[in-house]
Motif scaffolding. Sequence first.
Motif, short mmCIF file in Angstrom:
data_model
loop_
_atom_site.label_atom_id
_atom_site.label_comp_id
_atom_site.label_asym_id
_atom_site.label_seq_id
_atom_site.Cartn_x
_atom_site.Cartn_y
_atom_site.Cartn_z
N UNK A 58 46.26 -24.28 21.68
CA UNK A 58 44.99 -23.69 22.06
C UNK A 58 44.05 -24.05 23.10
N UNK A 59 44.24 -25.22 23.53
CA UNK A 59 43.59 -26.02 24.66
C UNK A 59 44.14 -27.15 25.22
N UNK A 60 43.52 -27.67 26.26
CA UNK A 60 44.31 -28.89 26.79
C UNK A 60 43.59 -29.98 26.70
N UNK A 61 42.83 -30.12 25.38
CA UNK A 61 42.35 -31.34 24.89
C UNK A 61 43.45 -32.35 24.35
N UNK A 62 43.19 -33.46 24.34
CA UNK A 62 44.14 -34.82 24.29
C UNK A 62 44.93 -34.23 22.87
N UNK A 63 46.37 -34.49 23.12
CA UNK A 63 47.18 -33.93 22.10
C UNK A 63 48.57 -34.52 22.47
N UNK A 64 49.46 -34.98 21.26
CA UNK A 64 50.84 -35.37 21.42
C UNK A 64 51.75 -34.41 20.87
N UNK A 82 43.93 -32.81 29.25
CA UNK A 82 43.45 -32.09 30.46
C UNK A 82 44.56 -31.49 31.27
N UNK A 83 44.87 -32.12 32.63
CA UNK A 83 46.09 -31.57 33.42
C UNK A 83 46.93 -32.66 33.69
N UNK A 84 46.99 -33.71 32.91
CA UNK A 84 47.85 -35.14 32.77
C UNK A 84 48.70 -34.86 31.81
N UNK A 85 49.97 -34.62 32.03
CA UNK A 85 50.96 -34.54 31.10
C UNK A 85 52.08 -35.91 31.37
N UNK A 86 52.18 -36.77 30.17
CA UNK A 86 52.55 -37.97 30.33
C UNK A 86 53.70 -37.96 29.25
N UNK A 101 50.59 -34.14 37.10
CA UNK A 101 49.40 -33.28 36.91
C UNK A 101 49.81 -31.97 37.33
N UNK A 102 49.37 -31.02 35.98
CA UNK A 102 49.67 -29.78 35.99
C UNK A 102 48.94 -28.89 35.04
#
Length: 260
Positions: A58-64, A82-86, A101-102
Amino acid sequence: MLGLGASLSSLYVPQSGGSGNAYSLDFDGTDDYVQWSNSLFQPALRNSFTITMWINIPSTSEQTWISAYRASSNNFYVKLEGTDLRSYFSSNFDDLIVSSTVTVPTSEWVHFAVSCTKTGTESSSSVIAQYINGSKLTTSPIFSTALTAANQGVFNLATTHFQIGYDPNRTANKMLDGTLVHEFSLHAAVLSENAITTLYNSGGPSIDQLENSGDYSNSNLIGYWKFDEGSGTTATDSTAGRTDGTINNGPVWSTSIPGS
Protein backbone atom coordinates in the motif's frame (compact mmCIF):
# COMPACT_ATOMS: atom_id res chain seq x y z
CA MET A 1 19.88 -3.97 -15.28
CA LEU A 2 18.27 -1.11 -13.38
CA GLY A 3 20.64 1.43 -11.89
CA LEU A 4 20.34 3.44 -8.71
CA GLY A 5 17.22 5.57 -8.53
CA ALA A 6 15.44 3.56 -11.21
CA SER A 7 11.68 3.87 -11.55
CA LEU A 8 9.56 0.83 -12.35
CA SER A 9 6.30 2.52 -13.17
CA SER A 10 6.86 2.28 -16.92
CA LEU A 11 7.90 -1.36 -17.01
CA TYR A 12 5.75 -4.20 -18.27
CA VAL A 13 2.62 -4.83 -16.19
CA PRO A 14 1.38 -8.44 -15.98
CA GLN A 15 -1.62 -9.08 -18.21
CA SER A 16 -4.75 -11.03 -17.39
CA GLY A 17 -4.70 -14.78 -17.43
CA GLY A 18 -2.70 -16.97 -15.11
CA SER A 19 -2.23 -20.45 -13.79
CA GLY A 20 -5.72 -20.75 -12.37
CA ASN A 21 -4.82 -19.34 -8.96
CA ALA A 22 -7.60 -16.92 -8.06
CA TYR A 23 -6.45 -15.92 -4.57
CA SER A 24 -3.86 -14.01 -2.60
CA LEU A 25 -3.31 -13.37 1.11
CA ASP A 26 -4.05 -9.95 2.63
CA PHE A 27 -1.96 -9.18 5.75
CA ASP A 28 -3.15 -6.87 8.56
CA GLY A 29 0.23 -5.31 9.41
CA THR A 30 -0.10 -6.35 13.05
CA ASP A 31 0.35 -10.07 13.62
CA ASP A 32 -0.62 -12.01 10.46
CA TYR A 33 2.06 -14.34 9.13
CA VAL A 34 2.78 -17.57 7.29
CA GLN A 35 5.41 -19.83 8.86
CA TRP A 36 7.41 -22.79 7.56
CA SER A 37 9.41 -25.59 9.08
CA ASN A 38 13.17 -25.23 9.40
CA SER A 39 13.53 -28.64 7.78
CA LEU A 40 13.21 -26.96 4.37
CA PHE A 41 14.45 -23.38 4.71
CA GLN A 42 17.46 -23.85 6.96
CA PRO A 43 19.34 -26.30 4.69
CA ALA A 44 18.25 -24.32 1.61
CA LEU A 45 19.71 -21.09 2.97
CA ARG A 46 23.00 -22.83 3.75
CA ASN A 47 23.57 -23.10 0.00
CA SER A 48 22.78 -21.14 -3.15
CA PHE A 49 19.08 -20.32 -3.41
CA THR A 50 16.43 -18.12 -5.01
CA ILE A 51 13.15 -16.89 -3.52
CA THR A 52 10.38 -15.39 -5.66
CA MET A 53 7.02 -13.84 -4.84
CA TRP A 54 4.34 -11.50 -6.11
CA ILE A 55 3.63 -8.66 -3.68
CA ASN A 56 1.30 -5.65 -3.65
CA ILE A 57 2.17 -2.97 -1.08
CA PRO A 58 0.00 0.00 0.00
CA SER A 59 2.97 2.35 0.52
CA THR A 60 6.76 2.38 0.75
CA SER A 61 6.84 3.04 4.50
CA GLU A 62 9.21 0.82 6.49
CA GLN A 63 8.22 -2.84 6.08
CA THR A 64 9.71 -6.35 6.12
CA TRP A 65 8.66 -8.84 3.44
CA ILE A 66 10.59 -11.96 4.44
CA SER A 67 11.99 -12.79 7.86
CA ALA A 68 13.91 -15.56 9.58
CA TYR A 69 15.39 -14.02 12.70
CA ARG A 70 17.46 -15.61 15.46
CA ALA A 71 18.96 -12.70 17.38
CA SER A 72 21.89 -11.02 15.61
CA SER A 73 23.87 -14.17 14.94
CA ASN A 74 21.68 -15.96 12.38
CA ASN A 75 19.02 -14.20 10.35
CA PHE A 76 17.79 -13.55 6.84
CA TYR A 77 15.28 -10.86 5.99
CA VAL A 78 14.25 -8.44 3.24
CA LYS A 79 13.22 -4.91 4.17
CA LEU A 80 11.93 -1.89 2.23
CA GLU A 81 12.01 1.69 3.52
CA GLY A 82 11.22 4.41 1.03
CA THR A 83 13.44 3.76 -1.99
CA ASP A 84 15.87 1.56 -0.04
CA LEU A 85 15.40 -2.19 -0.61
CA ARG A 86 17.76 -4.26 1.55
CA SER A 87 18.54 -7.93 2.06
CA TYR A 88 20.18 -8.95 5.33
CA PHE A 89 21.92 -12.31 5.76
CA SER A 90 23.82 -13.13 8.94
CA SER A 91 25.26 -16.52 9.91
CA ASN A 92 27.60 -17.35 12.75
CA PHE A 93 28.03 -13.57 13.38
CA ASP A 94 29.17 -13.05 9.77
CA ASP A 95 27.01 -10.38 8.07
CA LEU A 96 26.08 -9.56 4.48
CA ILE A 97 23.83 -6.57 3.88
CA VAL A 98 23.10 -5.25 0.39
CA SER A 99 21.02 -2.26 -0.63
CA SER A 100 19.32 -1.20 -3.85
CA THR A 101 17.81 2.21 -4.53
CA VAL A 102 14.56 1.63 -6.40
CA THR A 103 11.06 3.06 -6.59
CA VAL A 104 8.76 0.11 -5.93
CA PRO A 105 5.25 0.74 -7.30
CA THR A 106 2.43 0.83 -4.75
CA SER A 107 -1.15 -0.49 -4.95
CA GLU A 108 -0.22 -2.72 -7.86
CA TRP A 109 1.31 -6.16 -8.24
CA VAL A 110 5.10 -6.37 -8.27
CA HIS A 111 7.26 -9.43 -8.88
CA PHE A 112 10.17 -9.74 -6.43
CA ALA A 113 13.07 -12.17 -6.40
CA VAL A 114 16.19 -12.49 -4.27
CA SER A 115 19.04 -14.92 -4.83
CA CYS A 116 22.21 -15.82 -2.98
CA THR A 117 25.21 -17.37 -4.71
CA LYS A 118 27.47 -19.46 -2.49
CA THR A 119 30.88 -20.27 -3.99
CA GLY A 120 33.12 -22.95 -2.50
CA THR A 121 33.11 -23.95 1.15
CA GLU A 122 35.57 -21.66 2.93
CA SER A 123 36.52 -17.98 2.64
CA SER A 124 34.78 -17.10 -0.64
CA SER A 125 32.15 -14.40 -0.20
CA SER A 126 28.51 -15.10 -0.96
CA VAL A 127 26.69 -12.73 -3.33
CA ILE A 128 23.08 -11.51 -3.04
CA ALA A 129 21.08 -10.24 -6.03
CA GLN A 130 17.68 -8.51 -5.92
CA TYR A 131 15.10 -8.26 -8.72
CA ILE A 132 11.96 -6.20 -9.18
CA ASN A 133 9.63 -6.96 -12.10
CA GLY A 134 12.18 -9.19 -13.80
CA SER A 135 15.00 -6.64 -13.74
CA LYS A 136 18.18 -7.12 -11.73
CA LEU A 137 18.85 -4.19 -9.44
CA THR A 138 22.20 -2.58 -8.74
CA THR A 139 23.25 -3.58 -5.23
CA SER A 140 25.76 -1.98 -2.89
CA PRO A 141 27.17 -3.54 0.28
CA ILE A 142 26.44 -1.77 3.56
CA PHE A 143 29.32 -1.26 6.00
CA SER A 144 31.65 -3.34 3.77
CA THR A 145 30.01 -6.48 5.09
CA ALA A 146 30.62 -9.98 3.76
CA LEU A 147 29.37 -13.51 4.40
CA THR A 148 31.80 -16.37 3.80
CA ALA A 149 30.74 -19.67 2.32
CA ALA A 150 31.94 -21.42 5.48
CA ASN A 151 29.67 -19.36 7.72
CA GLN A 152 26.69 -19.52 5.37
CA GLY A 153 27.08 -23.30 5.48
CA VAL A 154 26.34 -23.37 9.22
CA PHE A 155 23.31 -21.04 9.16
CA ASN A 156 21.24 -22.08 12.16
CA LEU A 157 17.76 -20.84 13.06
CA ALA A 158 17.53 -23.16 16.10
CA THR A 159 13.90 -22.98 17.26
CA THR A 160 12.96 -19.92 15.21
CA HIS A 161 11.31 -20.18 11.80
CA PHE A 162 11.01 -18.63 8.35
CA GLN A 163 8.05 -16.27 7.96
CA ILE A 164 6.40 -13.82 5.63
CA GLY A 165 4.16 -11.16 7.15
CA TYR A 166 5.06 -10.74 10.81
CA ASP A 167 8.01 -12.23 12.68
CA PRO A 168 7.12 -13.13 16.28
CA ASN A 169 10.86 -13.49 17.00
CA ARG A 170 11.53 -9.84 16.16
CA THR A 171 8.30 -7.89 16.36
CA ALA A 172 9.67 -4.95 14.35
CA ASN A 173 9.70 -7.24 11.28
CA LYS A 174 6.29 -7.05 9.65
CA MET A 175 4.43 -6.18 6.47
CA LEU A 176 2.17 -3.14 6.21
CA ASP A 177 -1.59 -3.33 6.69
CA GLY A 178 -3.15 -4.19 3.33
CA THR A 179 -0.11 -5.93 1.83
CA LEU A 180 -1.08 -8.73 -0.58
CA VAL A 181 1.08 -11.75 -1.41
CA HIS A 182 0.43 -14.15 -4.30
CA GLU A 183 2.57 -17.21 -5.02
CA PHE A 184 5.83 -17.76 -3.18
CA SER A 185 8.62 -20.11 -4.24
CA LEU A 186 11.98 -21.45 -3.07
CA HIS A 187 14.64 -22.81 -5.43
CA ALA A 188 17.79 -24.67 -4.35
CA ALA A 189 19.88 -22.82 -6.93
CA VAL A 190 20.40 -19.34 -8.32
CA LEU A 191 17.91 -18.68 -11.11
CA SER A 192 19.29 -16.80 -14.08
CA GLU A 193 18.15 -13.27 -14.83
CA ASN A 194 16.39 -14.61 -17.92
CA ALA A 195 14.56 -17.22 -15.84
CA ILE A 196 13.36 -14.58 -13.39
CA THR A 197 12.27 -12.36 -16.28
CA THR A 198 10.33 -15.32 -17.68
CA LEU A 199 8.48 -15.71 -14.39
CA TYR A 200 7.64 -12.01 -14.31
CA ASN A 201 6.50 -11.91 -17.95
CA SER A 202 4.22 -14.87 -17.37
CA GLY A 203 1.07 -12.81 -17.57
CA GLY A 204 -0.04 -12.76 -14.01
CA PRO A 205 1.38 -15.49 -13.77
CA SER A 206 0.45 -17.87 -16.59
CA ILE A 207 3.54 -20.01 -16.02
CA ASP A 208 3.04 -22.70 -13.42
CA GLN A 209 6.44 -23.02 -11.73
CA LEU A 210 5.97 -26.79 -11.61
CA GLU A 211 6.45 -26.77 -15.39
CA ASN A 212 9.40 -25.72 -17.53
CA SER A 213 8.87 -22.75 -19.80
CA GLY A 214 11.30 -20.74 -21.94
CA ASP A 215 14.36 -19.84 -19.87
CA TYR A 216 12.76 -21.14 -16.69
CA SER A 217 13.46 -24.66 -15.42
CA ASN A 218 11.77 -26.29 -12.44
CA SER A 219 14.75 -28.59 -11.79
CA ASN A 220 15.67 -26.92 -8.49
CA LEU A 221 12.20 -25.96 -7.28
CA ILE A 222 11.86 -27.27 -3.71
CA GLY A 223 8.96 -25.21 -2.40
CA TYR A 224 5.99 -23.60 -4.19
CA TRP A 225 3.06 -22.09 -2.32
CA LYS A 226 0.36 -20.70 -4.58
CA PHE A 227 -1.88 -19.39 -1.78
CA ASP A 228 -4.79 -20.66 -3.82
CA GLU A 229 -6.74 -22.39 -1.05
CA GLY A 230 -9.22 -19.55 -0.48
CA SER A 231 -9.87 -20.67 3.10
CA GLY A 232 -8.26 -22.42 6.04
CA THR A 233 -4.92 -22.12 7.81
CA THR A 234 -2.68 -24.22 5.57
CA ALA A 235 -0.53 -22.88 2.72
CA THR A 236 -0.10 -26.00 0.61
CA ASP A 237 3.24 -26.78 -0.97
CA SER A 238 2.66 -27.85 -4.57
CA THR A 239 6.02 -29.63 -4.88
CA ALA A 240 6.57 -33.30 -4.14
CA GLY A 241 8.29 -32.40 -0.85
CA ARG A 242 5.01 -31.02 0.57
CA THR A 243 6.42 -28.68 3.18
CA ASP A 244 3.17 -26.89 3.92
CA GLY A 245 3.13 -23.51 5.62
CA THR A 246 0.93 -22.56 8.57
CA ILE A 247 -1.21 -19.42 8.24
CA ASN A 248 -1.39 -17.63 11.58
CA ASN A 249 -3.73 -15.02 13.08
CA GLY A 250 -6.12 -14.83 10.16
CA PRO A 251 -4.82 -12.98 7.10
CA VAL A 252 -7.76 -12.45 4.75
CA TRP A 253 -8.14 -14.31 1.47
CA SER A 254 -8.35 -11.82 -1.39
CA THR A 255 -9.36 -12.25 -5.03
CA SER A 256 -6.94 -9.52 -6.15
CA ILE A 257 -4.22 -11.23 -8.18
CA PRO A 258 -1.54 -10.15 -10.68
CA GLY A 259 -3.19 -9.20 -13.95
CA SER A 260 -6.61 -8.62 -12.39
